[in-house]
Design a protein around this motif. Structure first.
Motif, mmCIF file in Angstrom:
data_model
loop_
_atom_site.group_PDB
_atom_site.id
_atom_site.type_symbol
_atom_site.label_atom_id
_atom_site.label_comp_id
_atom_site.label_asym_id
_atom_site.label_seq_id
_atom_site.Cartn_x
_atom_site.Cartn_y
_atom_site.Cartn_z
ATOM 1 N N MET A 1 0.823 -1.352 0.100
ATOM 2 C CA MET A 1 -0.066 0.149 0.070
ATOM 3 C C MET A 1 0.844 1.313 -0.104
ATOM 4 S SD MET A 1 -3.374 -0.692 -0.367
ATOM 5 C CE MET A 1 -4.487 -2.094 0.127
ATOM 6 N N SER A 2 2.043 1.147 0.741
ATOM 7 C CA SER A 2 2.863 2.270 0.733
ATOM 8 C C SER A 2 3.484 2.673 -0.758
ATOM 9 C CB SER A 2 3.946 2.200 1.881
ATOM 10 O OG SER A 2 3.423 2.038 3.108
ATOM 11 N N ARG A 3 3.762 1.631 -1.338
ATOM 12 C CA ARG A 3 4.342 1.750 -2.550
ATOM 13 C C ARG A 3 3.378 2.246 -3.665
ATOM 14 N NH1 ARG A 3 8.403 3.366 -5.250
ATOM 15 N NH2 ARG A 3 8.971 2.088 -7.202
ATOM 16 N N ILE A 4 1.838 1.828 -3.555
ATOM 17 C CA ILE A 4 1.029 2.181 -4.315
ATOM 18 C C ILE A 4 0.967 3.991 -4.259
ATOM 19 C CG2 ILE A 4 -1.545 2.267 -4.609
ATOM 20 C CD1 ILE A 4 -1.488 -0.717 -4.128
ATOM 21 N N ALA A 5 0.844 4.242 -2.698
ATOM 22 C CA ALA A 5 0.950 5.592 -2.504
ATOM 23 C C ALA A 5 2.115 6.551 -3.116
ATOM 24 C CB ALA A 5 0.566 5.851 -0.976
ATOM 25 N N GLN A 6 3.305 5.741 -3.211
ATOM 26 C CA GLN A 6 4.393 6.482 -3.640
ATOM 27 C C GLN A 6 4.322 6.572 -5.370
ATOM 28 O OE1 GLN A 6 7.579 3.962 -2.227
ATOM 29 N NE2 GLN A 6 7.507 4.441 -0.091
ATOM 30 N N CYS A 15 -7.531 9.766 -2.920
ATOM 31 C CA CYS A 15 -7.677 8.351 -3.082
ATOM 32 C C CYS A 15 -9.076 8.032 -2.613
ATOM 33 C CB CYS A 15 -6.479 7.628 -2.325
ATOM 34 S SG CYS A 15 -6.718 5.897 -2.790
ATOM 35 N N LEU A 16 -9.718 7.345 -3.525
ATOM 36 C CA LEU A 16 -11.276 6.531 -2.907
ATOM 37 C C LEU A 16 -10.817 5.034 -2.793
ATOM 38 C CD1 LEU A 16 -14.299 6.745 -2.600
ATOM 39 C CD2 LEU A 16 -14.478 6.742 -4.843
ATOM 40 N N ALA A 20 -12.180 -0.404 2.169
ATOM 41 C CA ALA A 20 -11.178 0.042 3.225
ATOM 42 C C ALA A 20 -10.762 -1.182 4.048
ATOM 43 C CB ALA A 20 -11.809 1.289 3.969
ATOM 44 N N GLY A 21 -11.594 -1.918 4.441
ATOM 45 C CA GLY A 21 -10.899 -2.929 5.261
ATOM 46 C C GLY A 21 -10.833 -2.387 6.828
ATOM 47 N N LYS A 27 -3.249 4.302 6.170
ATOM 48 C CA LYS A 27 -2.056 4.546 7.019
ATOM 49 C C LYS A 27 -0.905 4.958 6.080
ATOM 50 C CE LYS A 27 1.079 1.586 9.620
ATOM 51 N NZ LYS A 27 1.320 0.275 10.213
ATOM 52 N N ALA A 28 -1.189 3.988 4.678
ATOM 53 C CA ALA A 28 0.095 4.276 3.778
ATOM 54 C C ALA A 28 0.107 5.711 3.383
ATOM 55 C CB ALA A 28 -0.147 3.505 2.779
#
Length: 231
Positions: A1-6, A15-16, A20-21, A27-28
């Motif tokens: 998830m962090s990599r996706i955000a980056q 981001c939608l 969400a789980g 967090k990312a």
């Protein structure tokens, strides 16, 4: 998830996340903002699926608590660095968030299917003496009125005090919402002097004072308020 955000988001993107789980994407994004000073935002959608737990009855409850803990941790890191809620470049990071739930209206609907006889109509009128559902907060009512007035949930809302009463100023004063239960001529005049485009008050705030309501209509009209409604 962090990599996706980056790799997929610029510093001001939204981001939608429809699934969400427990909130890993939130967090990312929060962490990435902390690391590079970005202003990415997120909208999380999660059904209240039961977990069987007493502390967190639904997955949505887990998600909310995780986001709170992440924010608390990042704020603590900033405090330790002596920058508070500011990054190294001095730009403020907003880590607040709101939670909205889909629910029935805060206002009891008029039941047009009741029998057309005097006792039934009398009972219906009694129910509408106080037509706001029990347990609803000012924020609940505020955001329903906001949506029904055509404003998105992201519209800036500021709380101001006029004539000793609380007024919600929406969109830099375009709309005034007053949820006070004891309106006065002074607060009516104070709102009118600010010349908002629209004003919404609780009908209960007039406490059956038809003269005060009639005066309010004329005062707002004189000041150029295009719409005055009670709910």
């Amino acid at each position: 998830m962090s990599r996706i955000a980056q790799i997929s988001m610029s510093e001001n993107d939204i981001c939608l996340d429809f699934f969400a789980g427990s909130g890993p994407l939130a967090k990312a994004i929060l962490t990435q903002n902390h690391d590079d000073g970005g202003n990415r935002r997120f909208i999380l959608v999660q059904l209240p699926e039961p977990t069987g737990r007493e502390d967190y009855p639904t997955i949505a409850d887990i998600c909310k608590e995780r986001v709170r803990l992440v924010i608390k941790k990042l704020n603590k890191k900033d405090t330790a660095k002596g920058v508070g809620l500011f990054d190294d470049n001095g730009s403020q990071q907003d880590r607040g968030f709101r939670v909205f739930k889909l629910a029935e209206s805060n206002f009891k609907p008029w039941n047009a299917d009741v029998p057309h006889d005097a006792p039934a109509l009398e009972r219906q009128l009694e129910l509408h003496v106080d037509h706001i559902r029990e347990g609803r907060t000012a924020d609940d009512i505020l955001y329903e009125i906001l949506l029904k007035s055509g404003f998105p949930l992201t519209t800036p809302v500021e709380t101001v005090t006029l004539a000793g009463l609380t007024i919600y100023s929406v969109a830099s004063g375009a709309l005034f919402i007053c949820l006070e239960l004891a309106l006065t001529l002074e607060v009516i005049r104070a709102m009118a002097d600010k010349k908002p485009e629209r004003v919404v008050c609780l009908d209960e705030g007039f406490a059956g004072n038809d003269q005060l309501k009639a005066n309010a209509v004329q005062i707002f009209k004189t000041k150029g308020v295009t719409s005055f409604k009670t709910v």
